[in-house]
Design a protein around this motif. Structure first.
Motif, PDB file in Angstrom:
ATOM      1  N   PHE A 171       0.839  -1.207   0.000  1.00 45.88           N
ATOM      2  CA  PHE A 171       0.000   0.000   0.000  1.00 45.88           C
ATOM      3  C   PHE A 171       0.870   1.253   0.000  1.00 45.88           C
ATOM      4  N   ILE A 172       0.706   2.077  -1.018  1.00 49.31           N
ATOM      5  CA  ILE A 172       1.353   3.383  -1.129  1.00 49.31           C
ATOM      6  C   ILE A 172       0.246   4.396  -1.382  1.00 49.31           C
ATOM      7  N   GLY A 188       3.124   7.286  -6.690  1.00 49.43           N
ATOM      8  CA  GLY A 188       4.044   6.449  -5.931  1.00 49.43           C
ATOM      9  C   GLY A 188       3.947   4.995  -6.322  1.00 49.43           C
ATOM     10  N   CYS A 189       2.734   4.514  -6.592  1.00 48.76           N
ATOM     11  CA  CYS A 189       2.557   3.128  -7.023  1.00 48.76           C
ATOM     12  C   CYS A 189       3.247   2.877  -8.358  1.00 48.76           C
ATOM     13  N   ASP A 190       3.033   3.784  -9.307  1.00 41.97           N
ATOM     14  CA  ASP A 190       3.647   3.613 -10.626  1.00 41.97           C
ATOM     15  C   ASP A 190       5.165   3.734 -10.548  1.00 41.97           C
ATOM     16  N   ALA A 191       5.672   4.653  -9.706  1.00 40.14           N
ATOM     17  CA  ALA A 191       7.117   4.810  -9.553  1.00 40.14           C
ATOM     18  C   ALA A 191       7.742   3.560  -8.954  1.00 40.14           C
ATOM     19  N   ALA A 192       7.050   2.917  -8.031  1.00 43.39           N
ATOM     20  CA  ALA A 192       7.573   1.694  -7.426  1.00 43.39           C
ATOM     21  C   ALA A 192       7.664   0.573  -8.449  1.00 43.39           C
ATOM     22  N   VAL A 193       6.665   0.478  -9.337  1.00 44.60           N
ATOM     23  CA  VAL A 193       6.704  -0.546 -10.384  1.00 44.60           C
ATOM     24  C   VAL A 193       7.877  -0.307 -11.324  1.00 44.60           C
ATOM     25  N   ALA A 208       3.029  -5.263 -10.479  1.00 49.14           N
ATOM     26  CA  ALA A 208       1.967  -4.458 -11.098  1.00 49.14           C
ATOM     27  C   ALA A 208       1.479  -3.408 -10.105  1.00 49.14           C
ATOM     28  N   SER A 209       0.752  -2.432 -10.634  1.00 51.29           N
ATOM     29  CA  SER A 209       0.096  -1.419  -9.804  1.00 51.29           C
ATOM     30  C   SER A 209      -1.409  -1.532  -9.999  1.00 51.29           C
ATOM     31  N   HIS A 210      -2.156  -1.052  -9.005  1.00 53.26           N
ATOM     32  CA  HIS A 210      -3.621  -1.167  -9.018  1.00 53.26           C
ATOM     33  C   HIS A 210      -4.187   0.057  -8.313  1.00 53.26           C
ATOM     34  N   HIS A 211      -4.740   0.990  -9.089  1.00 50.94           N
ATOM     35  CA  HIS A 211      -5.301   2.202  -8.491  1.00 50.94           C
ATOM     36  C   HIS A 211      -6.311   2.812  -9.449  1.00 50.94           C
ATOM     37  N   ALA A 212      -6.890   3.929  -9.052  1.00 50.24           N
ATOM     38  CA  ALA A 212      -7.968   4.536  -9.823  1.00 50.24           C
ATOM     39  C   ALA A 212      -7.503   5.065 -11.173  1.00 50.24           C
ATOM     40  N   VAL A 244       3.734  -2.619 -18.536  1.00 51.48           N
ATOM     41  CA  VAL A 244       3.870  -3.944 -19.148  1.00 51.48           C
ATOM     42  C   VAL A 244       5.151  -4.637 -18.698  1.00 51.48           C
ATOM     43  N   LYS A 245       6.281  -3.933 -18.709  1.00 51.16           N
ATOM     44  CA  LYS A 245       7.553  -4.555 -18.361  1.00 51.16           C
ATOM     45  C   LYS A 245       7.529  -5.113 -16.953  1.00 51.16           C
ATOM     46  N   GLY A 246       6.988  -4.340 -16.023  1.00 50.78           N
ATOM     47  CA  GLY A 246       6.885  -4.836 -14.653  1.00 50.78           C
ATOM     48  C   GLY A 246       5.942  -6.018 -14.547  1.00 50.78           C
ATOM     49  N   LEU A 247       4.826  -5.965 -15.286  1.00 48.83           N
ATOM     50  CA  LEU A 247       3.859  -7.056 -15.238  1.00 48.83           C
ATOM     51  C   LEU A 247       4.481  -8.371 -15.699  1.00 48.83           C
ATOM     52  N   LEU A 248       5.282  -8.326 -16.735  1.00 45.16           N
ATOM     53  CA  LEU A 248       5.927  -9.532 -17.248  1.00 45.16           C
ATOM     54  C   LEU A 248       6.925 -10.118 -16.263  1.00 45.16           C
TER      55      LEU A 248
END
Length: 982
Positions: free
Chosen positions: A443-444, A449-454, A499-503, A491-495
């Motif tokens: 949780f960020i 912040g979520c996207d930067a962490a990915v 991943a990130s999950h937010h609004a 995509v690169k992180g997902l592979l």
């Protein structure tokens, strides 16, 4: 009450599930994904006709439905869209369901005949629901009981679920308070089965569009497409369905149009049950009033099922609903289905937050232990086999540790230690992977912040080759089917399993991430706190990045309820034996703050009922129903609006008014009893009471001996107190010439010391600016809001040391290293250093540094805060400005100041005062020892111990009294006054 003729589940759904049952589990999973990502090539034309609607993967639902799902932020409800959706719902028409029922019954019988007996190889939940609905149609709704509903599930139902279902079947409304991820949705699902079986309707409300979309998919898998609809601000799917999922604001808007009606002319009166999911949102400042309005406006004939996370006052919530709505039963549970373990992440380690008994904080996380381990150079790298060479920070900490062995750490030193222990995301992630604590939700509290962490971790590979290949395959198929929904930056992180999950993500992409996460193909999801609001993404571990988050009014600390809500995502039922919650060291939040927050206990639900323009307009202009005795339908709708008195009766039913009138009265009565008991107990701990008990329980000789010694002891203690006061005066008097000496030239560094209200001692490094000048006295007096009497002892000129013997100290000013001004007397001065700022201007003609700082002090307009007090003057503080910030940066921390530069405060008068005080302290100790050797001391000690016990009881009662006073302060009757103002 009218009932609806209900269609059977969509026949097109059955063959898909029957086909699944013929396949082994591994093949079945692969088949489902083939069907989801490439339906035309994966199945035959005949199977393709029937397989998609019910049993397909939620990501692979028919595209017209997928396109209708919300693509907007789930936490930004659009009131206009909600109102339009509510109006469109009222204008809808029921379909001719009788004809469809006959057609579907024929199709179902044909499909079951084609499937044969092997179709029951693995009976799915939707099949058990279908069978129960058929039995109810055949034998009547009287067969619906708890055993029938429990038979839908292939696992034992928990006690709180059983109690809630039984209460619902008795016709009561139900309030359920249970931990996050404990299975509260099962209660609503069972209620939906019973409601649909009876031929009636159920509304299921959620606070978020994303959660509504997920519940829509989940209920469709259980009941079939024909039974479930969705209604949000921008989606309307099958809105005449027996089970309608919607956002909370939409239901409130629908109720505005029918509140107070007693007729079945409105569509709402086909509804028998309303489920309010996440009802603890009632405490939400911006949206909490919506939940209160729904409870107030709902017809009393409708059963309410209120699902809440654990809160401190569920009994108050159930009592309020029972008072204004009807019979309501409360079901609570504090037991988690998967136990939760708390951890704390440092730079080089992941440690348990609690000790072995689980009652106190792990001592290895305390600042004292950290500074000691640092001084020994105990810093290990990730492999824990090689020690880091002590660098600049470690050497600095060795100085801190050496200094702290003699003096407590200052606030700056604490922050300095904490900053060195802040872990990188990779550090914590490595520990989680090493201990098999993945998958995890991190949780960020910001989308960025979520996207930067990915992006920071996108090169870290958390998947093995097989998993990576499967993710890549599913991604290609998803991209082919939904090219516009792909989030390229992720995509690169997902592979790699991240991943990130937010609004900020499209619902299709979030659903794809959820599916991969549930299959174990995404190991870490970085999410905002909205993911904690019931969205079904259970993980083994939940990580909370910080104890504070940025809000509209600046940074605010998490409440215990919010922390437990997020941590509750950890632990997958039936998979994990234990869940893990990880808190992380930040520069200003350590293990102590985490422990205090967890120990604080849950907070109560607090009413946020406020009158808005929309509420006033809708209540005063809403529809009103009258009855015509001779009309066929007996009803007539008119739009004459409500009177103020009618609106007042509704508004005054708010939760806040209930708590204010009922709970507050009980709290006040308890508070009065506690205060009365404290008064009675205080009489028993006075010296007269102790003396009376001694006379009663001791012999005359023993009493006389102990009484005489006690009188001597009291006299010696008074002398000791006076000598200690004289010693303090002499110490302060010795500082005056030293301050004059070192304050006339350069600006020396000093150390201030004080104890806060909790008894914690603080050492503050600062630069000494000078004595408070007469020109600034009046301004300072105004800023600290003191009367002139408080400054009677203020010195503005030079006086001899004798003035201090009269207890009249001078006031001085200093600027600390944390950019705070301090107004202090010699009482708070611990040390003066020979080093400091040179009082020399940088350019010819420039103002000197001392005068510059004094001018900056006068410019401050904020109010001063008193942080410590004594008979020798108070210690005041105020935050500095941007102009003083550069000065404070150059004030060194105590660990960097040498002991050789300390100025000794060793005047002859002070040394004599210290000697006399020590002698007197020895006399007191000798008298105490003499009393213990008396004959009657054993009985005397019992009296003293009982007195201590009574004092401890008084402390507990005072603590309870303070909590009650605080609770009463939170209760404010709301509603009608604000309504009239609007």
């Amino acid at each position: 009450m009218l009932s609806l003729a209900l269609p059977l589940p969509c026949s097109s759904s059955s063959p898909a599930c029957l086909f699944d049952s013929f396949l082994p589990p591994t093949s079945r999973r692969r088949y489902r994904f083939l069907r989801f990502l490439s339906p035309r090539s994966a199945v035959s034309p005949r199977a393709r006709l029937h397989l998609v609607p019910l049993c397909a993967n939620p990501l692979g639902s028919a595209s017209p439905i997928r396109e209708q799902l919300s693509d907007t932020d789930e936490d930004e409800e659009d009131d206009d869209d909600d109102e339009v959706a509510a109006m469109e719902y009222d204008d809808g028409l029921l379909a001719d369901v009788d004809r469809e029922e006959e057609e579907r019954e024929g199709e179902t019988a044909q499909l079951e005949a084609e499937a044969g007996p092997s179709a029951k190889f693995e009976e799915h939940k939707w099949e058990r629901v279908t069978r129960l609905l058929a039995e109810v149609r055949e034998f009547g709704e009287e067969i619906i009981d708890y055993e029938e509903l429990a038979g839908i599930y292939d696992f034992p139902i928990d006690k709180f679920q059983r109690l809630a279902i039984q209460a619902f079947l008795r016709g009561s409304s139900v309030v359920v308070s249970a931990p996050t991820s404990s299975g509260k949705t099962l209660i609503a699902e069972a209620a939906a089965v019973a409601t649909v079986a009876r031929g009636r309707r159920l509304f299921y409300t959620t606070p978020l569009k994303a959660l509504s979309n997920q519940k829509f998919r989940d209920f469709r898998r259980t009941f079939g497409d024909a039974y479930v609809g969705l209604l949000t601000g921008d989606s309307a799917i099958n809105k005449e369905a027996p089970i309608l999922i919607m956002t909370t604001e939409i239901l409130r808007n629908m109720l505005y149009k029918s509140v107070g009606m007693i007729s079945s002319a409105s569509r709402l009166f086909h509804v028998d049950v309303i489920v309010l999911d996440e009802v603890h949102y009632l405490s939400d400042i911006s949206r909490g009033t919506v939940w209160e309005e729904i409870v107030i406006y709902s017809p009393k004939e409708v059963q309410l099922i209120c699902l809440s996370a654990t809160v401190a006052n569920p009994d108050e919530l159930a009592g309020w609903i029972g008072q204004i709505h009807g019979k309501t039963e409360l079901v609570t549970s504090t037991k988690r289905p998967v136990p939760l373990t708390w951890h704390f992440s440092l730079k080089n380690s992941l440690l348990p937050l609690f000790d072995e008994k689980g009652k106190r904080m792990n001592r290895k996380l305390s600042l004292d232990y950290l500074q000691t381990s640092i001084s020994r150079g105990e810093h290990f790298n990730e492999s824990k086999t090689k020690k880091h060479r002590m660098g600049k920070v470690e050497r600095g900490y060795s100085n801190v540790a050496r200094l702290s062995q003699q003096t407590p750490l200052s606030k700056n030193d604490m922050n300095y230690i904490r900053r060195s222990q802040v872990p990188q995301i990779k550090d914590t992630l490595w520990h989680l992977a090493e201990r098999d604590m993945l998958p995890a939700i991190w949780f960020i509290f910001s989308r960025r912040g979520c996207d930067a962490a990915v992006q920071y971790l996108e090169d870290c590979k958390l998947l093995d080759e097989c998993e990576a290949g499967e993710v890549e395959l599913e991604y290609r198929r998803f991209k082919k089917q939904y090219p516009d929904a792909v989030r390229e930056v992720a995509v690169k992180g997902l592979l790699h399993g991240i991943a990130s999950h937010h609004a900020g993500c499209l619902p299709l992409w979030k659903s794809f991430v959820e599916e991969l996460f549930q299959r174990g193909l995404v190991k870490v999801v970085f999410a905002t706190e909205t993911l904690a609001a019931g969205i079904n993404m259970p993980a083994r571990t939940a990580i909370i990045s910080s104890l504070s988050k940025k809000g509209e009014t600046g940074r605010t600390f998490l409440s215990p309820n919010e922390l437990f809500q997020m941590a509750g995502r950890a632990g997958r039922r039936g998979i994990d034996e234990v869940g893990h919650a990880v808190l992380i060291q930040t520069p200003y939040e350590g293990a102590e703050e985490c422990y205090e927050l967890l120990s604080a206990g849950l907070e109560p639900l607090v009413s946020q009922f406020t009158a808005s323009y929309g509420m006033v307009l809708n209540l005063l202009a809403g529809a009103k129903v009258t009855r015509k005795l001779h009309d066929p339908d007996g009803t007539k709708l008119s739009h004459c609006g409500r009177t103020l008195e009618e609106a007042r009766k509704l508004v005054e039913q708010s939760f806040g008014n209930y708590v204010g009138s009922n709970v507050m009265q009980a709290a006040k009565e308890e508070l009065e009893k506690i205060q009365h008991e404290i008064e009675l107990l205080s009489v028993e701990v006075t010296e007269d009471a102790i003396d009376r008990k001694c006379q009663e329980q001791l012999s005359e000789n023993d009493y006389a001996e102990i009484s005489k010694l006690q009188e001597e002891l009291r006299a010696e203690k008074r002398t000791r107190t006076e000598l200690r006061r004289q010693m303090e005066i002499k110490r302060m008097a010795a500082w005056r010439p030293l301050l004059d000496k070192f304050g006339s030239g350069n600006l020396p560094f000093i150390c201030l010391r004080y104890k806060d209200k909790e008894g914690v001692q603080h050492n503050i490094p600062a630069v000494y600016v000078g004595k408070l000048s007469s020109s600034s006295v009046q301004k300072i007096m105004n800023m600290v809001k003191l009367d002139s009497s408080d400054f009677d002892n203020l010195e503005t000129g030079s006086r001899d040391v004798a003035s201090h013997e009269d207890g009249k100290p001078a006031y001085y000013v200093a600027l600390s290293s944390d950019n705070s001004w301090y107004l202090f007397t010699e009482k708070w001065l611990k040390t003066i250093y020979r080093t400091g700022f040179p009082n020399i201007s940088s350019l010819d003609g420039d103002i000197l540094p001392r005068e510059m700082l004094r001018n900056l002090l006068i410019k401050e307009d904020l109010q001063w805060e008193k942080i410590a007090d004594s008979e020798f003057g108070s210690l005041w503080s105020i935050g500095g400005s941007l102009e003083t910030w550069s000065w404070s940066l150059n004030v060194p921390v105590l660990s960097s100041l040498s002991e050789d530069d300390e100025v000794a405060n060793q005047s002859e008068a002070y040394r004599d005062a210290v000697g006399r005080y020590k002698e007197q302290r020895s006399r007191v100790s000798q008298l105490k020892k003499k009393i213990t050797n008396t004959k009657g001391f054993k009985e005397f000690k019992k009296i003293i111990d009982m007195t201590k016990f009574i004092k401890e009881k008084m402390e507990r009662l005072n603590a309870r009294s303070n909590r009650l006073s605080k609770r009463i302060g939170q209760i404010e009757p709301t509603g009608w006054k604000e309504f009239l103002q609007v």
